[in-house]
Design a protein around this motif. Sequence first.
Motif, PDB file in Angstrom:
ATOM      1  N   PHE A   1      94.496  60.612  90.211  1.00 25.67           N
ATOM      2  CA  PHE A   1      93.783  61.814  89.795  1.00 25.67           C
ATOM      3  C   PHE A   1      93.097  62.396  91.013  1.00 25.67           C
ATOM      4  CE2 PHE A   1      93.791  58.978  86.096  1.00 25.67           C
ATOM      5  CZ  PHE A   1      94.490  59.778  85.225  1.00 25.67           C
ATOM      6  N   PRO A   2      92.866  63.662  91.047  1.00 27.17           N
ATOM      7  CA  PRO A   2      93.147  64.649  90.008  1.00 27.17           C
ATOM      8  C   PRO A   2      94.617  65.034  89.986  1.00 27.17           C
ATOM      9  CG  PRO A   2      92.214  65.731  91.900  1.00 27.17           C
ATOM     10  CD  PRO A   2      92.208  64.260  92.203  1.00 27.17           C
ATOM     11  N   ARG A   3      95.036  65.598  88.873  1.00 24.81           N
ATOM     12  CA  ARG A   3      96.415  66.039  88.706  1.00 24.81           C
ATOM     13  C   ARG A   3      96.407  67.446  88.110  1.00 24.81           C
ATOM     14  NH1 ARG A   3      98.579  62.508  85.066  1.00 24.81           N
ATOM     15  NH2 ARG A   3      98.288  60.962  86.673  1.00 24.81           N
ATOM     16  N   VAL A   4      97.087  68.364  88.761  1.00 25.17           N
ATOM     17  CA  VAL A   4      97.201  69.728  88.253  1.00 25.17           C
ATOM     18  C   VAL A   4      98.158  69.728  87.073  1.00 25.17           C
ATOM     19  CG1 VAL A   4      97.967  72.071  88.796  1.00 25.17           C
ATOM     20  CG2 VAL A   4      96.659  70.772  90.479  1.00 25.17           C
ATOM     21  N   LEU A   5      97.768  70.410  85.998  1.00 24.76           N
ATOM     22  CA  LEU A   5      98.604  70.550  84.810  1.00 24.76           C
ATOM     23  C   LEU A   5      99.241  71.933  84.827  1.00 24.76           C
ATOM     24  CD1 LEU A   5      96.075  69.141  82.191  1.00 24.76           C
ATOM     25  CD2 LEU A   5      97.976  67.918  83.282  1.00 24.76           C
ATOM     26  N   ARG A   6     100.495  71.996  84.510  1.00 23.17           N
ATOM     27  CA  ARG A   6     101.206  73.268  84.482  1.00 23.17           C
ATOM     28  C   ARG A   6     101.592  73.590  83.030  1.00 23.17           C
ATOM     29  NH1 ARG A   6     100.627  73.967  89.446  1.00 23.17           N
ATOM     30  NH2 ARG A   6     101.462  72.649  91.066  1.00 23.17           N
ATOM     31  N   PHE A   7     101.435  74.853  82.675  1.00 17.18           N
ATOM     32  CA  PHE A   7     101.746  75.323  81.331  1.00 17.18           C
ATOM     33  C   PHE A   7     102.856  76.360  81.397  1.00 17.18           C
ATOM     34  CE2 PHE A   7      97.437  73.808  81.246  1.00 17.18           C
ATOM     35  CZ  PHE A   7      97.324  73.158  80.032  1.00 17.18           C
ATOM     36  N   GLU A   8     103.570  76.551  80.297  1.00 19.11           N
ATOM     37  CA  GLU A   8     104.602  77.577  80.236  1.00 19.11           C
ATOM     38  C   GLU A   8     103.991  78.970  80.365  1.00 19.11           C
ATOM     39  OE1 GLU A   8     107.058  77.187  76.790  1.00 19.11           O
ATOM     40  OE2 GLU A   8     107.726  75.179  77.358  1.00 19.11           O
ATOM     41  N   GLN A   9     102.808  79.164  79.827  1.00 11.40           N
ATOM     42  CA  GLN A   9     102.136  80.454  79.884  1.00 11.40           C
ATOM     43  C   GLN A   9     101.489  80.623  81.262  1.00 11.40           C
ATOM     44  OE1 GLN A   9     101.388  77.979  77.818  1.00 11.40           O
ATOM     45  NE2 GLN A   9     102.170  78.618  75.846  1.00 11.40           N
TER      46      GLN A   9
ATOM     47  N   GLY B   1      90.096  62.048  86.630  1.00 18.41           N
ATOM     48  CA  GLY B   1      89.813  60.680  86.228  1.00 18.41           C
ATOM     49  C   GLY B   1      88.314  60.481  86.055  1.00 18.41           C
ATOM     50  N   PRO B   2      87.868  59.241  85.968  1.00 19.73           N
ATOM     51  CA  PRO B   2      86.455  58.962  85.731  1.00 19.73           C
ATOM     52  C   PRO B   2      85.575  59.113  86.974  1.00 19.73           C
ATOM     53  CG  PRO B   2      87.675  56.926  85.877  1.00 19.73           C
ATOM     54  CD  PRO B   2      88.679  58.029  85.939  1.00 19.73           C
ATOM     55  N   SER B   3      86.173  59.328  88.132  1.00 20.57           N
ATOM     56  CA  SER B   3      85.411  59.472  89.375  1.00 20.57           C
ATOM     57  C   SER B   3      84.557  60.732  89.338  1.00 20.57           C
ATOM     58  CB  SER B   3      86.378  59.542  90.559  1.00 20.57           C
ATOM     59  OG  SER B   3      85.691  59.942  91.712  1.00 20.57           O
ATOM     60  N   ARG B   4      83.386  60.655  89.907  1.00 20.98           N
ATOM     61  CA  ARG B   4      82.498  61.817  89.953  1.00 20.98           C
ATOM     62  C   ARG B   4      82.615  62.556  91.276  1.00 20.98           C
ATOM     63  NH1 ARG B   4      77.240  59.933  86.518  1.00 20.98           N
ATOM     64  NH2 ARG B   4      78.457  59.170  84.779  1.00 20.98           N
ATOM     65  N   GLU B   5      83.791  62.587  91.817  1.00 22.07           N
ATOM     66  CA  GLU B   5      84.098  63.328  93.035  1.00 22.07           C
ATOM     67  C   GLU B   5      84.618  64.697  92.606  1.00 22.07           C
ATOM     68  OE1 GLU B   5      84.590  65.085  96.152  1.00 22.07           O
ATOM     69  OE2 GLU B   5      83.777  63.075  96.414  1.00 22.07           O
ATOM     70  N   TYR B   6      83.868  65.755  92.924  1.00 20.98           N
ATOM     71  CA  TYR B   6      84.170  67.070  92.368  1.00 20.98           C
ATOM     72  C   TYR B   6      84.749  68.072  93.360  1.00 20.98           C
ATOM     73  CZ  TYR B   6      81.493  65.193  88.497  1.00 20.98           C
ATOM     74  OH  TYR B   6      81.049  64.410  87.474  1.00 20.98           O
ATOM     75  N   ARG B   7      85.102  67.647  94.555  1.00 21.69           N
ATOM     76  CA  ARG B   7      85.677  68.589  95.518  1.00 21.69           C
ATOM     77  C   ARG B   7      86.997  69.166  95.021  1.00 21.69           C
ATOM     78  NH1 ARG B   7      84.811  65.305 100.988  1.00 21.69           N
ATOM     79  NH2 ARG B   7      85.158  63.681  99.476  1.00 21.69           N
ATOM     80  N   ALA B   8      87.852  68.335  94.445  1.00 19.41           N
ATOM     81  CA  ALA B   8      89.139  68.822  93.931  1.00 19.41           C
ATOM     82  C   ALA B   8      88.927  69.816  92.793  1.00 19.41           C
ATOM     83  CB  ALA B   8      90.000  67.658  93.460  1.00 19.41           C
ATOM     84  N   LEU B   9      87.943  69.567  91.940  1.00 18.83           N
ATOM     85  CA  LEU B   9      87.636  70.484  90.843  1.00 18.83           C
ATOM     86  C   LEU B   9      87.185  71.832  91.395  1.00 18.83           C
ATOM     87  CD1 LEU B   9      87.207  71.091  87.814  1.00 18.83           C
ATOM     88  CD2 LEU B   9      84.901  70.129  88.067  1.00 18.83           C
ATOM     89  N   SER B  10      86.298  71.821  92.378  1.00 17.12           N
ATOM     90  CA  SER B  10      85.820  73.070  92.975  1.00 17.12           C
ATOM     91  C   SER B  10      86.959  73.848  93.625  1.00 17.12           C
ATOM     92  CB  SER B  10      84.728  72.792  94.008  1.00 17.12           C
ATOM     93  OG  SER B  10      83.583  72.288  93.370  1.00 17.12           O
ATOM     94  N   SER B  11      87.814  73.158  94.354  1.00  9.74           N
ATOM     95  CA  SER B  11      88.960  73.814  94.991  1.00  9.74           C
ATOM     96  C   SER B  11      89.889  74.417  93.950  1.00  9.74           C
ATOM     97  CB  SER B  11      89.749  72.818  95.841  1.00  9.74           C
ATOM     98  OG  SER B  11      88.981  72.392  96.915  1.00  9.74           O
TER      99      SER B  11
END
Length: 155
Positions: free
Chosen positions: A17-25, A34-44
């Motif tokens: 983790f993290p893993r980008v999710l792709r949708f048809e739309q 995941g459970p880690s509190r590392e938020y750099r990937a979320l911000s990016s």
Amino acid sequence: MQANQETPVSPVVPGRFPRVLRFEQAARHGILLGPSREYRALSSWCRSVLPVQGTRLARIARILVTNSHQHSRSGLPGRTVRVVLDQTHPKLPCLYVTDQGPRTTTAPEHPRLDPGVHVSGLAVLDRLAFSWSPSWTWDGDRVQQTTVEAVLDLN
């Protein structure tokens, strides 16, 4: 809440983790944390899916993901938090943050704003988002997932 319940095109399998999710739309984007509190990937990720309002989106997403990590089973090893941005309505995009439900079954709590506390994460969320509301799935025995929908006003 329908937008959050759709299955992403990319499969959710155990792993890194993290893993980008792709949708048809094309208007939907997601990230699985995941459970880690590392938020750099979320911000990016927030800045990449909503460049003009990415900082604001990142603040809102971080508040909700932090709440999930602190108060739900999503903060436990091997668990996840799912973050989905639905831009079907470009002026009012919706952010959905889904955790894996409360840690306790005796007194499950859902996210709610305490009117007397002005510095809590949910109080900040209340100021940053146009609106927000929690919902949950129930299996007849316990809450399985909690989802908070936050609507952003980009006018």
